[in-house]
Design an enzyme around this catalytic site. Structure first.
Site, PDB file in Angstrom:
ATOM      1  N   GLU A  50       0.884  -1.051   0.034  1.00  0.00           N
ATOM      2  CA  GLU A  50       0.058   0.036   0.129  1.00  0.00           C
ATOM      3  C   GLU A  50       0.941   1.252   0.001  1.00  0.00           C
ATOM      4  O   GLU A  50       1.055   1.929   1.103  1.00  0.00           O
ATOM      5  CB  GLU A  50      -0.912   0.132   1.185  1.00  0.00           C
ATOM      6  CG  GLU A  50      -2.070  -1.085   1.092  1.00  0.00           C
ATOM      7  CD  GLU A  50      -3.188  -1.059   2.284  1.00  0.00           C
ATOM      8  OE1 GLU A  50      -4.258  -1.351   2.077  1.00  0.00           O
ATOM      9  OE2 GLU A  50      -2.741  -0.694   3.381  1.00  0.00           O
ATOM     10  N   GLU A 104      -5.975  -6.880  -2.052  1.00  0.00           N
ATOM     11  CA  GLU A 104      -6.422  -6.951  -0.680  1.00  0.00           C
ATOM     12  C   GLU A 104      -7.964  -6.634  -0.714  1.00  0.00           C
ATOM     13  O   GLU A 104      -8.214  -5.631  -1.407  1.00  0.00           O
ATOM     14  CB  GLU A 104      -5.917  -5.922   0.343  1.00  0.00           C
ATOM     15  CG  GLU A 104      -4.341  -6.472   0.668  1.00  0.00           C
ATOM     16  CD  GLU A 104      -3.881  -5.405   1.668  1.00  0.00           C
ATOM     17  OE1 GLU A 104      -4.671  -4.911   2.418  1.00  0.00           O
ATOM     18  OE2 GLU A 104      -2.616  -5.293   1.927  1.00  0.00           O
TER      19      GLU A 104
END
Length: 375
Positions: free
Chosen positions: A165, A274
């Site tokens: 991320e 995710e």
């Protein structure tokens, strides 16, 4: 622990002056060819006595339950020097061997940190240099060594994430994308990405596909801002990765619009690296959860926080991925679907995601595991 991140300083504005990559990049046309999960907590949960059962109630290892349901990949988190028992290289190698035995491929997720790295924090490992030249050398050699070790044991990495991320950069403050004073450090950030990618290409064994992973699943303007800048700085990559947690990243309609836009704008396969969704609002360990009210879910009327509602959300995501233009909806990876009560996100802490799993509090598989089936 919060997995929320803000694109500080970007303002969600796309760069009008940039000419992004378009359909000049070929697509492999492999829609939903990646179906899997990040199960990095699994060894700790097993050590805590947790056992898992499939839909028929048979006790089996998680990776076998997922593979029998149709999964193709396991995603494995790697921290440099985490607290004892957490996801270091040795544990990731162990899980990779189990994945191979189950017939699953590997997605490797080095955080380039000693512990959690996400949009809100990306600390440099304590043993690493703290200057840009030193970090370029270190991230290159570290990435090369990781891939070498996985290949040597017969579990080569299929997809390598360069950081976790990375919406706000990596290796802060050197590679921090948005500084508190508003400065944007795109050259330093992208230099570090390129160094890691160079290391991956230098490793022995099969060459992995490179993924750049941000947390903007339903946020089109923010996604454009990030990947337009990646294109402007000539960062080479193969897969555009997104996190999609509806409570933070928008409705399924916003997800669909963003994936459609990215597929045509950048010409890359897109992987939801995710994703998770609640199957209940109950708290399995009684110590607090992230999602406690249906009002946090933008499509709760269509996908209520029940086992059936969770399964329906995954089915809708499958449909969206299959409809991404040019077959570029590569697939999805559920995030820690096995993280039922038993292990905290850090020593002594709780499991704040225990109602976002694909196993109930007793370890029995929920209906949503049907999402791993072949398209």
């Amino acid at each position: 622990m919060t997995r929320r991140g803000l694109l500080a300083g970007a303002g969600g504005v796309a760069l009008a002056a940039l000419t992004p990559a378009t359909a000049a990049f070929a697509s492999p046309g492999a829609a939903l060819s990646v179906r899997g999960a990040d199960v990095s907590f699994l060894p700790q949960l097993e050590e805590a006595g947790v056992r898992y059962r499939d839909r028929l109630g048979r006790v089996r290892p998680v990776e076998q339950i997922l593979a029998r349901a149709g999964a193709t990949h396991l995603r494995l988190r790697v921290w440099v020097d985490p607290p004892a028992g957490y996801s270091d290289k040795a544990r990731a190698l162990y899980l990779a061997r189990r994945a191979r035995m189950a017939g699953l491929k590997i997605v490797l997720d080095p955080h380039y940190s000693d512990f959690w790295a996400d949009p809100g924090k990306q600390p440099i490992p304590a043993s690493w240099p703290t200057d840009l030249p030193g970090l370029r050398r270190k991230i290159r050699s570290y990435t090369r060594g990781l891939l070498r070790d996985f290949a040597r044991q017969g579990t080569p990495v299929d997809i390598l994430q360069v950081g976790n991320e990375i919406t706000n950069g990596i290796l802060w403050p050197v590679g921090q994308l948005y500084l508190p004073d508003g400065t944007q450090q795109w050259p330093a950030f992208t230099d570090l990405l390129k160094a890691a990618i160079t290391g991956a290409r230098e490793a022995t064994g099969p060459r992995p596909r490179i993924m750049l992973h941000i947390d903007r699943g339903g946020r089109l303007a923010d996604t454009r801002w990030f990947f337009d800048n990646i294109a402007a700085h000539d960062v080479p990559y193969d897969i555009l990765g997104q996190s999609y947690y509806p409570m933070w990243h928008g409705s399924v309609a916003e997800l669909e619009a963003n994936l459609t836009d990215s597929a045509t704008r950048y010409g890359k396969p897109i992987l939801l690296a995710e994703i998770s969704y609640p199957w209940t609002l109950a708290d399995g360990d009684g110590r607090g959860n992230i999602v406690t009210e249906a009002t946090l879910l933008p499509d709760a009327d269509q996908f209520p926080p029940t086992p059936a509602g969770q399964a329906a959300l995954y089915e809708r995501v499958r449909q969206i991925l299959l409809a991404v233009p040019h077959g570029r909806g590569l697939g999805f990876l559920a995030w820690e679907p096995e993280w039922i009560p038993g292990v905290g996100w850090e020593p002594g802490a709780e499991a704040p995601n225990d109602n976002l799993t694909q196993f109930d509090f007793t370890g029995r598989a929920l209906p949503s595991i049907r999402a791993y089936r072949r398209p």
